[in-house]
Structures are given as structure tokens and as C-alpha cells.
Design a protein around this motif. Structure first.
Motif, PDB file in Angstrom:
ATOM      1  N   ASN A  73       0.425  -1.108  -0.106  1.00  0.00           N
ATOM      2  CA  ASN A  73       0.102  -0.004  -0.175  1.00  0.00           C
ATOM      3  C   ASN A  73       0.624   1.374  -0.115  1.00  0.00           C
ATOM      4  OD1 ASN A  73      -0.882   0.921  -0.244  1.00  0.00           O
ATOM      5  ND2 ASN A  73      -0.228  -0.838  -1.221  1.00  0.00           N
ATOM      6  N   ASN A  74       0.048   2.539   0.399  1.00  0.00           N
ATOM      7  CA  ASN A  74       0.594   3.787   0.316  1.00  0.00           C
ATOM      8  C   ASN A  74       0.607   4.494   1.746  1.00  0.00           C
ATOM      9  OD1 ASN A  74       0.134   6.769   0.338  1.00  0.00           O
ATOM     10  ND2 ASN A  74       0.730   6.682  -1.845  1.00  0.00           N
ATOM     11  N   ASP A  75       1.831   5.201   2.088  1.00  0.00           N
ATOM     12  CA  ASP A  75       1.908   5.841   3.235  1.00  0.00           C
ATOM     13  C   ASP A  75       1.754   7.208   3.083  1.00  0.00           C
ATOM     14  OD1 ASP A  75       2.142   3.301   4.793  1.00  0.00           O
ATOM     15  OD2 ASP A  75       4.253   3.275   3.835  1.00  0.00           O
ATOM     16  N   ASP A  76       1.060   7.700   1.925  1.00  0.00           N
ATOM     17  CA  ASP A  76       1.100   9.144   1.537  1.00  0.00           C
ATOM     18  C   ASP A  76       0.612   9.936   2.336  1.00  0.00           C
ATOM     19  OD1 ASP A  76       0.546  10.308  -1.947  1.00  0.00           O
ATOM     20  OD2 ASP A  76       1.633  11.209  -0.197  1.00  0.00           O
ATOM     21  N   GLY A  77       0.932  11.309   2.237  1.00  0.00           N
ATOM     22  CA  GLY A  77       0.237  12.222   3.310  1.00  0.00           C
ATOM     23  C   GLY A  77      -0.545  13.280   2.386  1.00  0.00           C
ATOM     24  N   GLY A  78      -1.385  14.126   3.216  1.00  0.00           N
ATOM     25  CA  GLY A  78      -1.939  15.210   2.508  1.00  0.00           C
ATOM     26  C   GLY A  78      -3.108  15.593   3.573  1.00  0.00           C
ATOM     27  N   THR A  79      -3.623  16.722   3.095  1.00  0.00           N
ATOM     28  CA  THR A  79      -4.752  17.333   3.752  1.00  0.00           C
ATOM     29  C   THR A  79      -5.962  17.787   2.902  1.00  0.00           C
ATOM     30  OG1 THR A  79      -5.512  18.686   5.635  1.00  0.00           O
ATOM     31  CG2 THR A  79      -3.783  19.681   4.154  1.00  0.00           C
ATOM     32  N   THR A  80      -7.110  18.132   3.468  1.00  0.00           N
ATOM     33  CA  THR A  80      -8.138  18.434   2.753  1.00  0.00           C
ATOM     34  C   THR A  80      -9.008  19.240   3.645  1.00  0.00           C
ATOM     35  OG1 THR A  80     -10.173  17.952   1.441  1.00  0.00           O
ATOM     36  CG2 THR A  80      -9.466  16.231   2.953  1.00  0.00           C
ATOM     37  N   ASP A  81      -9.986  20.070   3.050  1.00  0.00           N
ATOM     38  CA  ASP A  81     -10.758  20.825   3.813  1.00  0.00           C
ATOM     39  C   ASP A  81     -12.258  20.010   4.059  1.00  0.00           C
ATOM     40  OD1 ASP A  81      -9.614  23.843   2.040  1.00  0.00           O
ATOM     41  OD2 ASP A  81      -9.044  22.774   4.117  1.00  0.00           O
ATOM     42  N   GLY A  82     -11.991  18.807   3.904  1.00  0.00           N
ATOM     43  CA  GLY A  82     -13.212  18.097   4.092  1.00  0.00           C
ATOM     44  C   GLY A  82     -14.062  17.486   2.869  1.00  0.00           C
ATOM     45  N   ASP A  83     -13.198  17.126   1.820  1.00  0.00           N
ATOM     46  CA  ASP A  83     -13.845  16.631   0.651  1.00  0.00           C
ATOM     47  C   ASP A  83     -14.433  15.491   0.693  1.00  0.00           C
ATOM     48  OD1 ASP A  83     -13.133  14.556  -1.828  1.00  0.00           O
ATOM     49  OD2 ASP A  83     -13.306  16.502  -2.795  1.00  0.00           O
ATOM     50  N   THR A  84     -15.748  15.572   0.321  1.00  0.00           N
ATOM     51  CA  THR A  84     -16.703  14.630   0.386  1.00  0.00           C
ATOM     52  C   THR A  84     -17.556  14.337  -0.820  1.00  0.00           C
ATOM     53  OG1 THR A  84     -18.307  16.197   1.067  1.00  0.00           O
ATOM     54  CG2 THR A  84     -17.283  15.496   2.728  1.00  0.00           C
ATOM     55  N   MET A  93      -4.540  12.776   5.680  1.00  0.00           N
ATOM     56  CA  MET A  93      -5.682  13.044   6.816  1.00  0.00           C
ATOM     57  C   MET A  93      -6.853  13.878   6.224  1.00  0.00           C
ATOM     58  SD  MET A  93      -4.310  11.714   9.566  1.00  0.00           S
ATOM     59  CE  MET A  93      -5.010  12.228  10.942  1.00  0.00           C
ATOM     60  N   ILE A  94      -8.009  13.279   6.449  1.00  0.00           N
ATOM     61  CA  ILE A  94      -9.117  14.357   5.981  1.00  0.00           C
ATOM     62  C   ILE A  94      -9.982  14.635   7.155  1.00  0.00           C
ATOM     63  CG2 ILE A  94      -9.085  13.206   3.880  1.00  0.00           C
ATOM     64  CD1 ILE A  94     -11.774  11.827   4.379  1.00  0.00           C
ATOM     65  N   ASN A  95     -11.076  15.365   6.806  1.00  0.00           N
ATOM     66  CA  ASN A  95     -11.957  15.988   7.969  1.00  0.00           C
ATOM     67  C   ASN A  95     -11.260  16.027   9.382  1.00  0.00           C
ATOM     68  OD1 ASN A  95     -13.959  15.741   5.819  1.00  0.00           O
ATOM     69  ND2 ASN A  95     -14.295  13.602   6.452  1.00  0.00           N
ATOM     70  N   GLU A  96     -10.339  16.974   9.214  1.00  0.00           N
ATOM     71  CA  GLU A  96      -9.238  17.176  10.406  1.00  0.00           C
ATOM     72  C   GLU A  96      -9.994  17.854  11.376  1.00  0.00           C
ATOM     73  OE1 GLU A  96      -4.946  16.976   9.920  1.00  0.00           O
ATOM     74  OE2 GLU A  96      -5.590  17.814   8.032  1.00  0.00           O
ATOM     75  N   GLN A  97     -10.055  17.552  12.722  1.00  0.00           N
ATOM     76  CA  GLN A  97     -10.462  17.617  14.039  1.00  0.00           C
ATOM     77  C   GLN A  97      -9.998  19.152  14.291  1.00  0.00           C
ATOM     78  OE1 GLN A  97      -9.722  13.979  14.899  1.00  0.00           O
ATOM     79  NE2 GLN A  97     -11.329  13.678  16.075  1.00  0.00           N
ATOM     80  N   GLY A  98     -10.737  20.194  15.058  1.00  0.00           N
ATOM     81  CA  GLY A  98      -9.761  21.268  15.444  1.00  0.00           C
ATOM     82  C   GLY A  98      -9.504  20.731  16.983  1.00  0.00           C
ATOM     83  N   ASP A  99      -9.071  21.856  17.587  1.00  0.00           N
ATOM     84  CA  ASP A  99      -8.575  21.749  18.882  1.00  0.00           C
ATOM     85  C   ASP A  99      -9.399  20.876  19.777  1.00  0.00           C
ATOM     86  OD1 ASP A  99      -7.087  21.919  21.648  1.00  0.00           O
ATOM     87  OD2 ASP A  99      -7.221  24.024  21.567  1.00  0.00           O
ATOM     88  N   ALA A 325     -17.994   2.741  -0.031  1.00  0.00           N
ATOM     89  CA  ALA A 325     -17.999   2.968   1.300  1.00  0.00           C
ATOM     90  C   ALA A 325     -17.176   4.165   1.902  1.00  0.00           C
ATOM     91  CB  ALA A 325     -17.608   1.600   1.961  1.00  0.00           C
ATOM     92  N   ILE A 326     -15.832   4.067   1.163  1.00  0.00           N
ATOM     93  CA  ILE A 326     -14.973   5.372   1.554  1.00  0.00           C
ATOM     94  C   ILE A 326     -15.702   6.654   1.164  1.00  0.00           C
ATOM     95  CG2 ILE A 326     -12.861   6.256   1.022  1.00  0.00           C
ATOM     96  CD1 ILE A 326     -11.691   3.532   0.265  1.00  0.00           C
ATOM     97  N   ASN A 327     -16.362   6.716   0.165  1.00  0.00           N
ATOM     98  CA  ASN A 327     -16.910   7.924   0.165  1.00  0.00           C
ATOM     99  C   ASN A 327     -18.151   8.361   0.866  1.00  0.00           C
ATOM    100  OD1 ASN A 327     -15.180   8.921  -2.151  1.00  0.00           O
ATOM    101  ND2 ASN A 327     -16.581   7.891  -3.527  1.00  0.00           N
ATOM    102  N   SER A 328     -18.710   7.197   1.107  1.00  0.00           N
ATOM    103  CA  SER A 328     -19.848   7.310   2.274  1.00  0.00           C
ATOM    104  C   SER A 328     -19.524   7.860   3.482  1.00  0.00           C
ATOM    105  CB  SER A 328     -20.519   6.027   2.513  1.00  0.00           C
ATOM    106  OG  SER A 328     -21.320   5.732   1.380  1.00  0.00           O
ATOM    107  N   ALA A 329     -18.083   7.275   4.137  1.00  0.00           N
ATOM    108  CA  ALA A 329     -17.590   7.592   5.286  1.00  0.00           C
ATOM    109  C   ALA A 329     -17.044   9.232   5.240  1.00  0.00           C
ATOM    110  CB  ALA A 329     -16.505   6.789   5.685  1.00  0.00           C
ATOM    111  N   LYS A 330     -16.509   9.573   4.045  1.00  0.00           N
ATOM    112  CA  LYS A 330     -15.981  10.910   3.878  1.00  0.00           C
ATOM    113  C   LYS A 330     -17.255  11.675   3.844  1.00  0.00           C
ATOM    114  CE  LYS A 330     -13.337  11.368   0.139  1.00  0.00           C
ATOM    115  NZ  LYS A 330     -12.899  11.497  -1.094  1.00  0.00           N
ATOM    116  N   SER A 331     -18.203  11.577   3.186  1.00  0.00           N
ATOM    117  CA  SER A 331     -19.476  12.450   3.233  1.00  0.00           C
ATOM    118  C   SER A 331     -20.066  12.578   4.587  1.00  0.00           C
ATOM    119  CB  SER A 331     -20.455  11.640   2.141  1.00  0.00           C
ATOM    120  OG  SER A 331     -20.048  11.848   1.079  1.00  0.00           O
TER     121      SER A 331
END
Length: 584
Positions: A73-84, A93-99, A325-331
Motif C-alpha cells: 500500500n501507500n503511506d502518502d500524506g496530505g490534507t483536505t478541507d473535508g472533501d466529500t 488526513m481528511i475531515n481534520e478535527q480542531g483543538d 464505502a470510503i466516499n460514504s464515510a467521507k461524506s
């Protein structure tokens, strides 16, 4: 020049790759996060069925060659503003949590894995996320961790790891005062003894280690020196996996093995096929874990994990290989980590003498006959990551050299040549009788028959039969599985699955030119040099077609919004030493 892993670490940042700079750089402030986003847009024949299939078999065989080699698999990194909700795959990391505020102690975190580790002996279980890696990391921790956002290797149980000769000699310094859960010291001799035990037990990656590391020396109680036969700048990756999970000397008493490590948890209850429970280790060097218990359960695949996450039965769910299922969890807004296994979906060709695939023209015909986009449309409604290349477009190791192109006319021509020399055109094709894999199998069967092959589709429903026929007896012509190349360990993945002498080379491919290229990749001094070698590997792969990749495989580790402090590392292993749960 001396390179320090404590302050200067291996980088795979976009800047280093573009500039072709050195693979090490000094940290100065927060790591930059990288986002990779990819948008992606047959007829039936006879089949025969073998038994009744459970999703657990997918855990064993869906990883394909990984089961026998390095779980791929991939151990890639990145961030998104909650792409769904789109058909895009965004790694990191997606849908990242605040403090989240002040961490709260207590509670049991329940994690839905792909398959429960049958043993806590690192020589018997590959350290891979979702299928045993987390259980091993819970008990043993790792000497070195992998920062998925930056691609750097950083000390964890170790205090530092450095090289002063561009990767031929590495010096590991251990933290002061680290003890195993039995109270004995984790010192240099314990590290060497554990690694020797791992290699003797033929743990995952042992072949590459033995071929690369000439000696280990304890220069003092806190220092281990590793001497390699050639420079290897990605050597730290080995200490982020099984070799870096240090087993206490007291673990092995004759034939009896007891899991004793220096990790954040200790072994608790194990009910085979039901659950594994780990108890917090109050003496953990990083401080007692906030969680009272870590519980792992194996449900019936990614959809079941998603449904159990939605119902609140799971705190963390591993959703592997099912884009819907991945897209459902993202959404739904679940926080978590998305990973892509390069060449995680592939058609493994048996190259051995006496098999159709021993003729390179047959292998080439298979490669040219397959249309990854059509296969993806049939299996994932066009939402997956189709492609015939070894490293897809989400990967830092992606190169401009494309994979083998879909060309049915060329496939027919090559197959006709093989038939003229006596080949009857028949292939025995093993596929798991799970909905997605079955759909892939039917699409592949249809494409191959369209160019003149006669394909016997064998639907295998028993993981034991798969292991025996494909991995032990090598009794197959073609099998749907995965090559599986992780971002953090491309050297190990290619060596295990492709090197002529590797016992994990399920396809039986043997080519001295490929062996040399894999050695060249291992010795590449920086990312730019590694990419140049990978381009040559892809070119030779297209010419000789050891097997036929048809796409990457995405996974989403999703957790409830009240779960905090879960950290991904190499091969998608989740670390729970800093995890905690707030109020729901």
C-alpha cells in the motif's frame, strides 16, 4: 557529511522531488502537508465455484502477493478541507478535527480491523495496517516511525538514527531508561537479539535484510551499529516495521512464546475470530496511555465496518478497497486517514516452467488485453483508481513512463504467435467469490476471451485453498490479487515480489536485469535518482510483464469525532499510544 534522524530525516516532500535534491533535509517549523487528488471516470462466460467464501479470505488474499511477501500500500500524506462524496481519492488526513482540548483518560477504544492477528510474534505476522500491524505496534512499539504527511522517518523508541557515509553504516541510539513490560532493559543487546530472532524466523522482509546488512554491533549498552554491504538511504524504513518491533529476551522460553515488549499496551484477552484486547502499560516510556483498553475486532469487510461505525459500535473502522464505502464515510464527515496501495489490484501471472505464463508472449498478450478503466467500471462503478502502472498518480514514486497500454489487436497478434507454437490458449484463473473481486474476475475473463484466450474462472471461497493453491503449491495460471507497493518501502515491495531469489515472488518471475534495477533502486542516493530507476523498472516491466497491475487500492481509517490522537505510520499502521476519547 553526517545525517541525523533525530533532527534531519528522509524526505519525500514535493519540493525535494521537484528539485531532485537530497533525500534528507533539516526540519524548520511545521511539516508541509501534501494533497494528491485523482478524478476517475464485457461479457459473461462459464465459471466454477469452490466452497463458500467469507470476507476474511479477502483479508488474506485481497492483499495478494502481500500475503506471501510484504502485504502490499501507500503511506502518502496530505490534507483536505473535508472533501466529500466525489469519485476523487485524496490521500492523507481528511475531515481534520480542531483543538480537542485536554485529553481525557479512560475507556476502551474498539477498532474494526480487516483480520485479527493470529499471533503476536512478529515473525509470524506481517506488520501491515489493518491486518496485524496495529496489534504488534501496541505491544512492541517501533524503533522508528514514518510521518505520513512529510515522508520522513523519525525516532520513536530510538533516540536517533544516523549515517555518516551516505547510508552504508547506520548508528542507532536508544532512549534512556526504556524497559520491557517485564521490567528488563531495552538495550543494544536486546535489539540485536530481537532482530537476529526475527531473521532466523524468516519474518517479513528478512530476506532483504540478510541480503543487505552484513553485521550488527553493540558499541555500548545504548548504541547499535548496522553495517550494510552497499549504501541504502531508505534503510530506516526497515526499522519502522517488523525489524523495529523489539521482542524482549524473556518472550521465548523453549517453544513457548509470550508477547513481551516495550509498547504502550500489553496483551490481554484473545478470542480467535472474535476480538483481541490490550491493556494500557503504565510503565510505557512515553507516559501511560490515556486509553484503559484497546480492543480489536474483525467484522465482515469494509461495508460492515462502515455500518458498525455509523451505529456507534466501532470507534475506528478500517474501510479497505471499497470506494463507495470510503466516499460514504467521507461524506458523513468522519475524520481519518486515507491511503492508497500501489498496484494493490493486479492479475498475478504464473511465470513458471510448464505454465502458459512461462512464454513472455502470453504474458504480454494478457497485459495488452486488459483495460483497467473497464475493469474499474465493472467493479467500482468508475470510482476506483484504474491503471497498469506500478506506482499510480497518487504516489510520490509515480513516473512519466506509463504502464502497458490496452491494445487488443497487439494482444491477439502475440497470442496467435504463441498458439502457432503449440499453446492451446487456456488459462485457469483463480478469483475470490466476493462481489467486487467476482466482478473484476468476470471483466478480466471477458477481456481475455475477446482476444482469443479460453479462461476457466475458478471462484475460490476458502482462504486456506487460496494459500495452498496460489502461494504454497503455485497451482494456478492467473490469479486476481495485488502486487502491493507501499510508499514508505518501495525497495522491500519490489524485492519481495519480483526478485529472482525471493521466496515471496509468487509469480515466479526471474530476470537478472530486473534484479539489478531493484538493487540500483535500493542504492539510489536521493529521490530523483530513485525515480529515474523506477522509470527503468516500469519500462522493463512493460516489456516482460511479470504480472499485470490493474489499479491502486484505496483504504480509509475513519474514526468517531470524539476520538483523538490516532497517528498513522508506515504501511497504514495506526498508532494508539497517544489516542484518547472525549465525550460523545
Amino acid at each position: 557529511m553526517r545525517h541525523y534522524l533525530s533532527s534531519i530525516t528522509i524526505s519525500r516532500s514535493a519540493h525535494s522531488r521537484a528539485a531532485g535534491g537530497p533525500a534528507f533535509f533539516a526540519k524548520s517549523g511545521p511539516p508541509s502537508l501534501r494533497k494528491k487528488e485523482v478524478m476517475v471516470d464485457v461479457t459473461h462466460s462459464r465459471s466454477r465455484r469452490v466452497g463458500k467464501f467469507s470476507r476474511t479470505a479477502v483479508a488474506l488474499f485481497g492483499a495478494g502477493i502481500l500475503l506471501a511477501g510484504c502485504a502490499s500500500n501507500n503511506d502518502d500524506g496530505g490534507t483536505t478541507d473535508g472533501d466529500t462524496g466525489s469519485a476523487s481519492i485524496v490521500t492523507g488526513m481528511i475531515n481534520e478535527q480542531g483543538d480537542a482540548g485536554t485529553p481525557v483518560a479512560g475507556g476502551t477504544l474498539t477498532y474494526g480491523v480487516q483480520v485479527l492477528a493470529s499471533s503476536l510474534d512478529p515473525t509470524k505476522v506481517a506488520a501491515r495496517g489493518g491486518s496485524g500491524g496495529e496489534a504488534l505496534a501496541a505491544v512492541y512499539d517501533v524503533l522508528v516511525s514514518y510521518d505520513t504527511a512529510t515522508g520522513e522517518f523519525e525516532p520513536k523508541l530510538a533516540k536517533s538514527l544516523e549515517t555518516n557515509d551516505d547510508g552504508k553504516t547506520w548508528t542507532l541510539k536508544l532512549r534512556d531508561g526504556v524497559k520491557f513490560s517485564d521490567g528488563t532493559a531495552l538495550d543494544a543487546n536486546a535489539v540485536i537479539a530481537s532482530i537476529d530472532r526475527y531473521n532466523a524466523g524468516k519474518g517479513n522482509g528478512a530476506e532483504l535484510w540478510v541480503a543487505s546488512v552484513t553485521s550488527m554491533e553493540a558499541s555500548d549498552a545504548a548504541t547499535v551499529v548496522f553495517n550494510l554491504n552497499t549504501p541504502w538511504m531508505r534503510f530506516p524504513s526497515m526499522l519502522a516495521l517488523g525489524h523495529g518491533m523489539i521482542v524482549a529476551p524473556s518472550s521465548q522460553q523453549g517453544d513457548k512464546f509470550t508477547a513481551v515488549g516495550a509498547g504502550p499496551f500489553t496483551e490481554g484477552v484473545f478470542s480467535p475470530s472474535v476480538e483481541r484486547i490490550f491493556k494500557a502499560n503504565p510503565a510505557y516510556y512515553g507516559g501511560a496511555p490515556k486509553l484503559e483498553q484497546l480492543r480489536m475486532v474483525a467484522l465482515n469487510g469494509p461495508q460492515a465496518n462502515l455500518e458498525s461505525l455509523n451505529s456507534g459500535q466501532l470507534d475506528v473502522a478500517y474501510i479497505r478497497g471499497l470506494t463507495s464505502a470510503i466516499n460514504s464515510a467521507k461524506s458523513a464527515g468522519y475524520p481519518g486517514y486515507i491511503d492508497v496501495l500501489n498496484a494493490g489490484s493486479a492479475e498475478i501471472i504464473n511465470n513458471r516452467e510448464g505454465r502458459p505464463g512461462s512464454d513472455v508472449r502470453v504474458r504480454q498478450a494478457i497485459g495488452y488485453a486488459l483495460d483497467p478503466e473497464l475493469i474499474d467500471q465493472r467493479a467500482e462503478n468508475g470510482e476506483g483508481l484504474p491503471g497498469s502502472e506500478l506506482f499510480g498518480t497518487t504516489s510520490q514514486w509515480h513516473v512519466d513512463t506509463p504502464g502497458i497500454a490496452y491494445d487488443p489487436a497487439k494482444a491477439k497478434e502475440l497470442l496467435s504467435q504463441a498458439k502457432a507454437d503449440g499453446y492451446n490458449g487456456t488459462l485457469n484463473y483463480i478469483v475470490l467469490s466476493e462481489p467486487k473481486d467476482h466482478a473484476i474476475g468476470l471483466a478480466v475473463q471477458s477481456l481475455l476471451q475477446a482476444v482469443g484466450f479460453e479462461v476457466n474462472l475458478i471462484l475460490a471461497n476458502n482462504a486456506g485453498d487460496i494459500v495452498q493453491n496460489v502461494y504454497v503449491k503455485n497451482d494456478f495460471d492467473l490469479a486476481h490479487a495485488g502486487i502491493g507497493l507501499y510508499e514508505s518501502i518501495p525497495d522491500l515491495g519490489l524485492y519481495s515480489t519480483t526478485n529472482s531469489t525471493s521466496k515471496s515472488n509468487t509469480a515466479g518471475y526471474a530476470n537478472p536485469a530486473m534484479d539489478q534495477l531493484i538493487a540500483d533502486l535500493q542504492q539510489a542516493k536521493d529521490n530523483a535518482s530513485a525515480l529515474a530507476v523506477i522509470s527503468k523498472i516500469q519500462t522493463l516491466w512493460n516489456e516482460t510483464v511479470p504480472s499485470a497491475p490493474v489499479g491502486g487500492l484505496a483504504s480509509f481509517w475513519a474514526w468517531q469525532k470524539n476520538v483523538h490522537g490516532v497517528v498513522p505510520t508506515a504501511t497504514g499502521i495506526m498508532l494508539f499510544d497517544q489516542a484518547w476519547m472525549g465525550a460523545k
